[in-house]
Structure formats: C-alpha cells, structure tokens
Design an enzyme around this catalytic site. Structure first.
Site, mmCIF file in Angstrom:
data_model
loop_
_atom_site.group_PDB
_atom_site.id
_atom_site.type_symbol
_atom_site.label_atom_id
_atom_site.label_comp_id
_atom_site.label_asym_id
_atom_site.label_seq_id
_atom_site.Cartn_x
_atom_site.Cartn_y
_atom_site.Cartn_z
ATOM 1 C CE LYS A 126 -4.489 0.751 0.265
ATOM 2 N NZ LYS A 126 -5.602 -0.185 -0.003
ATOM 3 C CG ASP A 166 -7.340 3.121 -0.719
ATOM 4 O OD1 ASP A 166 -7.760 1.959 -0.688
ATOM 5 O OD2 ASP A 166 -7.462 3.897 0.258
#
Ligand code: GLU
Length: 446
Positions: A126, A166
């Site tokens: 991430k 995201d």
C-alpha cells in the site's frame, strides 16, 4: 483477552510505537490466528505471524511540486511493501491529508490477507501521500502525481510492485501516474491497475469493489436462505465503492436509502434509483461537489456532520473509510433490526463495534473478505495485460462473481463454528493466512 494475544500485541506495540491503526489491524487478525497457530505449531516455530507483521520494505520519500500560484509545496510519499510470498506486492495508493505510516501499514497488512483470499497470485502493499486532492486544480494534481511517480518509479514494476487506486486516487490520478512512469522507463507495461479502458485497463474495474461487496452480502444471505431482494440498505460514502455498491444492491432488488461524505449524509426513503445515482455520480466524479446537493435537488433530508447508522435498515454497507462505525452506532444498527454488515471500506468498524456484531450473531462480512472484489479485478487486469488481451464485461463480471463466491466458501470452511454459526472474521483471517504462511515456509526464512 487471551494472554498469548496480549503478549504478541505488546511486542507489536513496542516495535511500532504510535501506529494505532496498524495495532488495530494486527489485533483483529491475531485474535483469530493465535489460537489457530497454537494448533498448527509449524507456523509457530518458524515465527510466520511475527514475520508477516514486519513489512519486507518501507519506502519514504519527499514529493516536491509547484502549485498554480507558483509556490513550492512539499508532501510525504510512501510505499509499504508488506509481503511478496505469493506474488508481486499489490495494493492501492491513498492521497488524503490523514495519511501517515501507521495508516498505510494497517492497509498494507490487510491487503496481504485480502489478496490471498482472492485466489490470485498477488502479494500485499500500500502507499500514498498526505496530499489532499480536494480543491486542487487538474494541473496541480498532475504536477503532484508526476513528482510522486518520479521517485516511486524506482521501486515498482509489473513483476515487483503494482499500485492502484484507493481514497483520493481514481482514474484521473492513475492516468497521470501511468504517463509519468511510461515516460521515465520508456516502457508500456501493466505497472498500475485501474487504468483507462483505452490504455490497458479492465472493464468492470471501476465497479468491482462495490459490486463485490454486494455479491458477498448476497452470498451471506443466501447461506441463510435469504437474499438482497426487498432489503433496506444504508450505504456510507459516495465515492467509487459506495456508488457501485448502490448500483448493484438496487439491481438485486434492494432499496438504498443513504449516501454520505465527510460533511454529512442524505436520507432518501424512496430509494436511490438509477437516475438519482447517475446524478450523484456526476456530482462526485465530475463536478467534485458535496453530497448535500443531492438533498437540495431531490428535496430529501440532509444530516450535517452525521453518519447514516441511525437510519433503520436490514443491511449496512460501510463504504467510506476506517473507523466510521463506533460501538454506539453498531448497537443502534442492531436495535433497529440490521442483521447484515458488509464492509466496502477497509476496517470501517472499530473493535468494540465488531464485538457487538459478533455478540448479536449477525452476518458480519469484514472488509478483507467483502471488499476484495476491487483488488481481485486488479489481478484480472494484470492477467489481461500479460496476455495482451481484454476480456468482455460479462467475462470479467462472471470471474469477479465467482471469486466473491470462492471467498465466501473459504470463510465457511475456516469460520464455521460447532453450532453452525459462521464467524466470518475468523474464516477470512485464517483462510487468507494459510496460503501466505505455507508459501513462506516453503521459501525458507526470508
Ligand atoms: N485500494 C483497493 C483495496 O483496498 C484496491 C487495491 C488494488 O486494486 O490494488 O483493496
């Protein structure tokens, strides 16, 4: 708390001070896994969970750029490469002012288990920045993305690490990031997912997280001989996940009555039908306006500064962000008759809220299972890029649907308790763990 969990968490907290969301994500997993590992000592002796809780690599960098006024701006850039046991690091980028190391480590940690559950060969990662796209011009967003990718490009690649979107990173940002990567590397590769359909993207990727969450909710209901048809649904958020969860739930015969943003929520008791959803999508994706305008346009109630969990519903779909359902709100949901919670967002329920769901034995589909559809279709985008082919909408949707059914089956396999109750957190955590852990054992102490 189980003393073994307590001891494990004390170590995690000492090694990662101040990273509260990371501690929370690890605790959620440890509660299911530590008893399982006690019964399976091969994982214990090789310290697999301890290794999985330490990122393989963390990259932190400066992102300097020049805004429209000519002023120099400096943001922080991050990429957490958490685990590559079963495939290249894979996971989104988040651009939001609240981004910090602890938040990205929690997201990367969840991603490892989630990606494993999808059945596809993807490790977990991430990244992101504390950059706030709100109120920035397209030019400023482009300048920022180009600077961000100038550094990130050294660390990623189609066989190394494949970022995606995201919160705060959608099609526009992926385009700017991809353009800069291609320019720096002189290579057209599938280094990012969520790309535009004309330049290597996959059909159904924008829809995938929201559709997947509703497919998962439908599977949980089916297992109890029920369905989404006729259900009243509250949705939080109004971004990509919330939009397509609303679309799919409506298609399956449910009535979605709320949408929200960080300023408040709208309550439309007649249901957000296809036409109203088109308005909300345009409002959020193109005009980049506030959800309040929906209430103004359709003459429905708007609740400033509130979240939608006080509205009576059968099914709640938290699709906004982490820790958006607290214990009091979880109790209100239950008191109002809600018996399904499926999380489109990552870790939207605080631990005390989860305790309330479990105590009341509702159908609780946690994020790493229920929202895995997004990254699953990212995996399918990677496959199509490698094949240099693109599949039809039907083909991708059918594969997505099958993956969500498979994840549900994995939850049943590892989460069904002796009295028949399905403990979805336990099922998803153990199911996600086993594949990664066995791969790590096979690959030695690395
Ligand atoms: N950000 C999404 C998630 O939380 C998608 C990641 C991806 O497509 O790589 O799973």
């Amino acid at each position: 708390m189980d003393p073994r969990v307590e001891q494990f968490m004390a170590q995690v907290k000492a090694k990662n001070p101040g990273e509260n969301e990371f501690h929370q994500a690890v605790l959620e997993v440890a509660e299911s896994l530590i008893p399982y590992i006690e019964e399976n000592p091969k994982y214990k002796h090789a310290k697999v969970l301890e290794r999985m809780t330490e990122p393989e690599r963390v990259v932190l960098f400066r992102v300097p750029w020049v805004d429209d006024k000519g002023d120099v701006q400096i943001n922080k850039g991050y990429r957490i490469e958490m685990n590559s046991a079963i495939g290249p690091y894979k996971g989104g980028l988040r651009f939001h002012p609240t981004v910090n190391l602890g938040i990205l480590k929690f997201l990367a940690y969840e991603q490892v288990y989630k990606n494993s559950l999808t059945t596809l060969p993807m490790g977990g990662g991430k990244g992101g920045s504390d950059f706030d796209p709100k109120g920035k011009s397209d030019n400023e967003v482009m300048k920022f993305c180009q600077s961000f990718m100038t550094e990130l490009s050294r660390h990623i690649g189609p066989n190394t690490d494949v970022p995606a979107g995201d919160i705060g990173v959608g099609g526009r940002e992926i385009g700017f990031l991809f353009g800069q990567y291609k320019r720096l590397r002189n290579e057209f590769t599938g280094v990012l997912t969520g790309k535009g359909i004309e330049w290597g993207g996959s059909l159904i990727r924008p829809e995938a997280t929201g559709y997947g969450t509703v497919y998962f909710a439908e599977e949980m209901l089916k297992n109890r001989g029920d369905s989404m048809k006729g259900k009243i649904v509250t949705v939080s958020g109004s971004g990509n996940v919330a939009q397509y969860a609303t679309e799919k739930a409506t298609e399956l015969g449910a009535k979605v009555v709320t949408l929200s943003d960080s300023s408040g929520f709208i309550y439309d008791p007649n249901g957000i039908d296809a036409e109203k959803l088109t308005f909300a999508m345009e409002l959020k994706n193109i005009k980049r306006g506030r959800i309040k305008e929906y209430a103004d346009k359709y003459g429905v109630e708007y609740y400033e500064g509130k979240r939608p969990w006080g509205i009576k519903c059968d099914v709640a779909l938290p699709c906004a962000t982490q820790n958006e359902v607290n214990a009091e709100e979880a109790q209100t949901l239950i008191d109002n008759g809600c018996f399904v919670v499926a999380e489109g967002a990552n870790m939207p329920s605080i631990p005390e809220a989860i305790e309330i769901y479990m105590k009341n034995r509702i159908l609780y589909g946690l994020g790493k299972a229920a929202n895995a559809g997004g990254v699953a279709v990212s995996g399918l985008e990677m496959s199509q890029n490698s094949l240099r082919l693109s599949w039809t909408r039907e083909e991708v949707d059918q594969r997505l649907h099958q993956i969500m059914k498979d994840i549900h089956q994995t939850c049943l396999k590892f989460g069904t308790e002796s009295d028949g109750f399905v403990n979805y957190p336990k099922g998803a955590n153990i199911g996600g763990f086993v594949k990664v852990a066995d791969s790590m054992l096979a690959q030695g102490v690395v």
